[in-house]
Design a protein around this motif. Structure first.
Motif, mmCIF file in Angstrom:
data_model
loop_
_atom_site.group_PDB
_atom_site.id
_atom_site.type_symbol
_atom_site.label_atom_id
_atom_site.label_comp_id
_atom_site.label_asym_id
_atom_site.label_seq_id
_atom_site.Cartn_x
_atom_site.Cartn_y
_atom_site.Cartn_z
ATOM 1 N N GLN A 39 7.258 7.089 5.530
ATOM 2 C CA GLN A 39 8.258 6.305 6.248
ATOM 3 C C GLN A 39 7.968 6.301 7.753
ATOM 4 O O GLN A 39 8.060 5.256 8.407
ATOM 5 C CB GLN A 39 9.647 6.861 5.972
ATOM 6 C CG GLN A 39 10.753 6.018 6.559
ATOM 7 C CD GLN A 39 12.127 6.521 6.148
ATOM 8 O OE1 GLN A 39 12.284 7.601 5.614
ATOM 9 N NE2 GLN A 39 13.127 5.716 6.412
ATOM 10 N N GLU A 40 7.613 7.454 8.303
ATOM 11 C CA GLU A 40 7.299 7.522 9.728
ATOM 12 C C GLU A 40 6.090 6.651 10.073
ATOM 13 O O GLU A 40 6.065 5.978 11.104
ATOM 14 C CB GLU A 40 7.040 8.967 10.145
ATOM 15 C CG GLU A 40 8.297 9.810 10.204
ATOM 16 C CD GLU A 40 8.013 11.235 10.618
ATOM 17 O OE1 GLU A 40 7.146 11.441 11.499
ATOM 18 O OE2 GLU A 40 8.648 12.152 10.060
ATOM 19 N N VAL A 41 5.093 6.662 9.201
ATOM 20 C CA VAL A 41 3.913 5.840 9.433
ATOM 21 C C VAL A 41 4.280 4.359 9.373
ATOM 22 O O VAL A 41 3.829 3.565 10.205
ATOM 23 C CB VAL A 41 2.790 6.187 8.429
ATOM 24 C CG1 VAL A 41 1.677 5.153 8.474
ATOM 25 C CG2 VAL A 41 2.242 7.574 8.721
ATOM 26 N N CYS A 42 5.112 3.996 8.412
ATOM 27 C CA CYS A 42 5.537 2.589 8.312
ATOM 28 C C CYS A 42 6.296 2.145 9.565
ATOM 29 O O CYS A 42 6.114 1.022 10.036
ATOM 30 C CB CYS A 42 6.380 2.373 7.055
ATOM 31 S SG CYS A 42 5.390 2.372 5.547
ATOM 32 N N VAL A 43 7.113 3.021 10.096
ATOM 33 C CA VAL A 43 7.829 2.696 11.336
ATOM 34 C C VAL A 43 6.837 2.474 12.473
ATOM 35 O O VAL A 43 6.949 1.508 13.238
ATOM 36 C CB VAL A 43 8.847 3.808 11.694
ATOM 37 C CG1 VAL A 43 9.380 3.637 13.104
ATOM 38 C CG2 VAL A 43 9.985 3.825 10.689
ATOM 39 N N HIS A 81 0.814 -1.219 0.000
ATOM 40 C CA HIS A 81 0.000 0.000 0.000
ATOM 41 C C HIS A 81 0.847 1.267 0.000
ATOM 42 O O HIS A 81 0.300 2.364 0.061
ATOM 43 C CB HIS A 81 -0.929 0.014 1.217
ATOM 44 C CG HIS A 81 -1.793 -1.201 1.314
ATOM 45 N ND1 HIS A 81 -2.728 -1.530 0.362
ATOM 46 C CD2 HIS A 81 -1.850 -2.180 2.246
ATOM 47 C CE1 HIS A 81 -3.326 -2.653 0.700
ATOM 48 N NE2 HIS A 81 -2.813 -3.077 1.848
ATOM 49 N N SER A 82 2.152 1.140 -0.083
ATOM 50 C CA SER A 82 3.027 2.305 0.065
ATOM 51 C C SER A 82 2.802 3.351 -1.028
ATOM 52 O O SER A 82 2.892 4.546 -0.764
ATOM 53 C CB SER A 82 4.490 1.877 0.117
ATOM 54 O OG SER A 82 4.863 1.250 -1.088
ATOM 55 N N ARG A 83 2.500 2.939 -2.255
ATOM 56 C CA ARG A 83 2.267 3.920 -3.327
ATOM 57 C C ARG A 83 1.011 4.747 -3.048
ATOM 58 O O ARG A 83 1.003 5.955 -3.243
ATOM 59 C CB ARG A 83 2.147 3.227 -4.671
ATOM 60 C CG ARG A 83 3.471 2.793 -5.209
ATOM 61 C CD ARG A 83 3.362 2.308 -6.621
ATOM 62 N NE ARG A 83 4.693 1.941 -7.091
ATOM 63 C CZ ARG A 83 4.919 1.328 -8.211
ATOM 64 N NH1 ARG A 83 3.919 1.018 -9.013
ATOM 65 N NH2 ARG A 83 6.145 1.029 -8.565
#
Length: 167
Positions: free
Chosen positions: A36-40, A13-15
């Protein structure tokens, strides 16, 4: 959840997450940092992700909230930069004009803080963030009519408060 499982579940879902952040922030680097912060954060709570029914929606909501946080912080940075411009000796303002501008800026800040939170948010996103009503709609999940009403009422209230000279 293993790293491989996380990549399969979240990173697909990153795109869309990046597109959502770009819609709000309009800056490639900042949008990328936001994702990136959300993924972390998602990795930190990865053990609970299996319980979520719609992971895509969860990810997009997390990015939207993070982007709104960024816009709010940018709003305050812009106010701070206005302060620094007003306070600069070579800004073209004499001391009295500089003091008047600073007082006016502080007054607007205080008046904004008196508005309901939803009005503050849409005015900040529109006026300071430069977002269109459609972008505000997408970012907040509000209907187009609701965004227009909140902007109209908030601006009218600010004009009234500025006109009456009360803080």
């Amino acid at each position: 959840m293993t790293e491989t499982e996380f990549r399969k579940v979240i990173m697909v879902h990153s795109r869309k997450m990046f597109a959502c952040a770009m819609t709000l922030i309009h800056d490639t680097q900042e949008a990328s940092d936001c994702v990136q912060e959300v993924c972390v954060k998602l990795w930190e709570v990865s053990s609970r992700l299996k319980e979520i029914e719609n992971v895509e929606s969860y990810c997009l909501t997390a990015v939207r909230r993070k982007a709104l946080d960024y816009l709010r912080s940018r709003h305050y940075r812009e106010f701070d930069s206005l302060d620094s411009i007003i306070n600069q000796g070579d800004s073209g303002y004499d001391d009295e004009e500089r003091r008047d501008k600073k007082e006016e800026l502080n007054r607007v800040r205080r008046l904004m803080n008196q508005l309901p939170e939803n009005q503050q948010r849409v005015i900040e996103m529109s006026g300071l963030g430069g977002l269109s009503n459609k972008e505000i709609e997408d970012a907040t999940g509000l209907s187009g009519d609701n965004v227009r009403v909140l902007l109209s009422r908030g601006r009218r209230k600010l004009r009234e408060m500025l006109g009456k000279g009360r803080d």
